[in-house]
Design an enzyme around this catalytic site. Structure first.
Site, PDB file in Angstrom:
ATOM      1  N   VAL A 179       0.851  -1.200   0.000  1.00  0.00           N
ATOM      2  CA  VAL A 179       0.000   0.000   0.000  1.00  0.00           C
ATOM      3  C   VAL A 179       0.888   1.252   0.000  1.00  0.00           C
ATOM      4  CG1 VAL A 179      -1.638   1.352   1.393  1.00  0.00           C
ATOM      5  CG2 VAL A 179      -1.975  -1.111   1.116  1.00  0.00           C
ATOM      6  N   ARG A 185       4.113   1.626  -0.819  1.00  0.00           N
ATOM      7  CA  ARG A 185       4.956   1.816  -2.007  1.00  0.00           C
ATOM      8  C   ARG A 185       4.105   2.156  -3.236  1.00  0.00           C
ATOM      9  NH1 ARG A 185      10.214  -1.201  -0.731  1.00  0.00           N
ATOM     10  NH2 ARG A 185      10.754  -0.008   1.123  1.00  0.00           N
ATOM     11  N   GLY A 208     -10.478  -8.589   8.756  1.00  0.00           N
ATOM     12  CA  GLY A 208     -11.472  -9.618   8.441  1.00  0.00           C
ATOM     13  C   GLY A 208     -12.883  -9.070   8.458  1.00  0.00           C
ATOM     14  N   ASP A 225      -8.207 -17.145   9.227  1.00  0.00           N
ATOM     15  CA  ASP A 225      -9.370 -18.043   9.164  1.00  0.00           C
ATOM     16  C   ASP A 225      -9.830 -18.379   7.741  1.00  0.00           C
ATOM     17  OD1 ASP A 225      -9.363 -18.005  11.882  1.00  0.00           O
ATOM     18  OD2 ASP A 225     -11.043 -16.623  12.094  1.00  0.00           O
ATOM     19  N   ARG A 283      -1.331 -43.492  20.841  1.00  0.00           N
ATOM     20  CA  ARG A 283      -2.221 -42.533  21.508  1.00  0.00           C
ATOM     21  C   ARG A 283      -3.288 -41.971  20.584  1.00  0.00           C
ATOM     22  NH1 ARG A 283       2.049 -39.648  25.632  1.00  0.00           N
ATOM     23  NH2 ARG A 283       1.520 -41.044  27.326  1.00  0.00           N
ATOM     24  N   ALA A 326      -5.161 -36.819   8.990  1.00  0.00           N
ATOM     25  CA  ALA A 326      -5.926 -36.968  10.236  1.00  0.00           C
ATOM     26  C   ALA A 326      -6.987 -38.056  10.078  1.00  0.00           C
ATOM     27  CB  ALA A 326      -6.587 -35.647  10.599  1.00  0.00           C
ATOM     28  N   LYS A 380      -5.458 -49.666  13.978  1.00  0.00           N
ATOM     29  CA  LYS A 380      -4.777 -48.372  13.862  1.00  0.00           C
ATOM     30  C   LYS A 380      -4.088 -48.090  15.189  1.00  0.00           C
ATOM     31  CE  LYS A 380      -7.194 -45.523  10.478  1.00  0.00           C
ATOM     32  NZ  LYS A 380      -6.411 -44.547   9.752  1.00  0.00           N
ATOM     33  N   GLU A 420     -11.641 -24.837  16.734  1.00  0.00           N
ATOM     34  CA  GLU A 420     -11.941 -24.358  18.096  1.00  0.00           C
ATOM     35  C   GLU A 420     -13.419 -24.048  18.316  1.00  0.00           C
ATOM     36  OE1 GLU A 420     -10.252 -20.514  19.087  1.00  0.00           O
ATOM     37  OE2 GLU A 420     -10.398 -19.863  17.023  1.00  0.00           O
TER      38      GLU A 420
HETATM   39  O1  F6P Z   1      -9.891 -14.421  13.539  1.00  0.00           O
HETATM   40  C1  F6P Z   1      -8.625 -14.905  13.773  1.00  0.00           C
HETATM   41  C2  F6P Z   1      -8.560 -15.684  15.056  1.00  0.00           C
HETATM   42  O2  F6P Z   1      -7.245 -16.161  15.199  1.00  0.00           O
HETATM   43  C3  F6P Z   1      -9.572 -16.818  15.183  1.00  0.00           C
HETATM   44  O3  F6P Z   1      -9.188 -17.992  14.516  1.00  0.00           O
HETATM   45  C4  F6P Z   1      -9.648 -16.993  16.669  1.00  0.00           C
HETATM   46  O4  F6P Z   1     -10.878 -17.543  17.029  1.00  0.00           O
HETATM   47  C5  F6P Z   1      -9.512 -15.597  17.177  1.00  0.00           C
HETATM   48  O5  F6P Z   1      -8.843 -14.863  16.180  1.00  0.00           O
HETATM   49  C6  F6P Z   1      -8.740 -15.495  18.462  1.00  0.00           C
HETATM   50  O6  F6P Z   1      -8.770 -14.178  18.878  1.00  0.00           O
HETATM   51  P1  F6P Z   1      -7.882 -13.578  20.045  1.00  0.00           P
HETATM   52  O7  F6P Z   1      -6.505 -13.354  19.531  1.00  0.00           O
HETATM   53  O8  F6P Z   1      -8.560 -12.317  20.399  1.00  0.00           O
HETATM   54  O9  F6P Z   1      -7.889 -14.585  21.151  1.00  0.00           O
END
Ligand code: F6P
Length: 326
Positions: A26, A28, A105, A131, A166, A190, A217, A226
């Site tokens: 931005v 440059r 975002g 994300d 495990r 996975a 396995k 999360e």
């Molecule tokens: O939006 C990016 C992100 O890393 C998400 O994946 C995650 O849920 C959130 O931010 C975590 O936010 P903070 O850094 O505020 O804990």
């Protein structure tokens, strides 16, 4: 001579590797077009508090390879209020800034969209979040690096998982989206991937683990985004461990390690292209749009669409992960 002579740039929301490369592009591109460029520190909060910093070409030297953001970032509640946005506008007017590039975002673009409904200073967005959950762009800056960080960590966990027979539950980021989970899960082979977009996964997970144990396995890696509705990796582990006494169960939360580090080549190049395109968009009198990447071409997407439309995960990839884990 166009009306854009002085632009501002800020980063907002969670930081993402590659944001610095976008800031550099931005600055440059602005200088190349004889514009004055000002950095706004700490996202929208800095806009409200008047935290401005002139940026020259040398201000962005040697930052393309660095994670984080030299402009710092924040999640700002005050910008959600009319009073906060008015303060921001007054500060921009005082500085004579006639266009702003916002790198962030969903929350960042929602704020920019509302601002541009009330005020005439154009905002253009660059999608920066690990994300990858922004509609209208195949990739967001930081996703590729975060993915690579995640797979390096998961590979290491696989070594110890198979040495001990495990069952590992590994939590990756993505409070509302399973993009990191799906790709890291496939890349690391996975046994199962749990994402917020899919409901009632516990039964099928248990069935899959039973079948895996029948096929002898020795280790299992379960990737959990999360934001999964059943809970984080620890809660899910608790819900299944009594049914699988042959395995010892362990949980790892990768956490913010996924947000740091030097950006990948892909993120550096994408950030450079997007930062350049955002300044070009301002020069073309665009406002309230995000620049994105579609089929490797730069596109413009209205903030309205980018924030309102849900970006679907790639269901074929999720199916593929299931097939390949038999
Ligand atoms: O939006 C990016 C992100 O890393 C998400 O994946 C995650 O849920 C959130 O931010 C975590 O936010 P903070 O850094 O505020 O804990």
């Amino acid at each position: 001579m166009g009306k854009i002579k002085h632009i501002g740039v800020l980063t907002s929301g969670g930081d993402a590797p590659g944001m610095n490369a976008a800031i550099r592009a931005v600055v440059r591109t602005g200088i190349y077009n004889n514009l004055k460029v000002t950095g706004i520190m700490q996202g929208y909060q800095g806009l409200i508090d008047g935290l401005f910093k002139p940026l020259k070409s040398h201000s962005v030297s040697e930052i393309i390879q660095r994670g984080g953001t030299i402009l710092k970032t924040a999640r700002c509640e005050e910008f959600k209020t009319e009073a906060g946005r008015k303060k921001a506008y007054d500060n921009l007017k005082k500085q004579n800034i006639n266009g702003v590039v916002v790198i962030g975002g969903d929350g960042t673009f929602t704020g920019a969209k509302i601002f541009n409904e009330d005020y005439d200073i154009p905002f253009v967005g660059v999608p920066g979040t690990i994300d990858n959950d922004i509609f209208g762009t195949d990739r967001t800056i930081g996703y590729d690096t975060a993915l690579n960080t995640a797979i390096q960590a998961i590979d290491k966990i696989r070594d110890t998982a198979s040495a001990h027979n495990r069952l590992f539950f590994i939590e990756v980021m993505g409070a509302e989206a399973g993009f990191i989970a799906i790709r890291s899960g496939i890349a690391c082979g996975a046994e199962a991937i749990l994402i917020p977009e899919v409901k009632d996964q516990l039964k099928s997970l248990k069935k899959q683990l039973v079948e895996g144990s029948r096929r002898k396995k020795t280790s299992n890696i379960i990737i959990v985004a999360e934001g999964d509705e059943e809970g984080g990796a620890a809660e899910i582990a608790n819900k299944v461990k009594d049914d699988f006494k042959d395995y010892s169960v362990r949980v790892t939360v990768l956490g913010h390690i996924q947000r740091g580090g030097s950006p990948s080549a892909f993120d550096r190049v994408t950030a450079s292209r997007m930062g350049y395109a955002a300044v070009e968009a301002l020069l073309d009198d665009q406002k309230s749009v995000m620049v994105g990447l579609k089929n490797n071409e730069i596109v413009q997407v209205p903030f309205r669409k980018a924030v309102k439309t849900h970006k679907e995960v790639n269901w074929e990839l999720l199916e593929l992960a299931g097939i390949l884990s038999v």
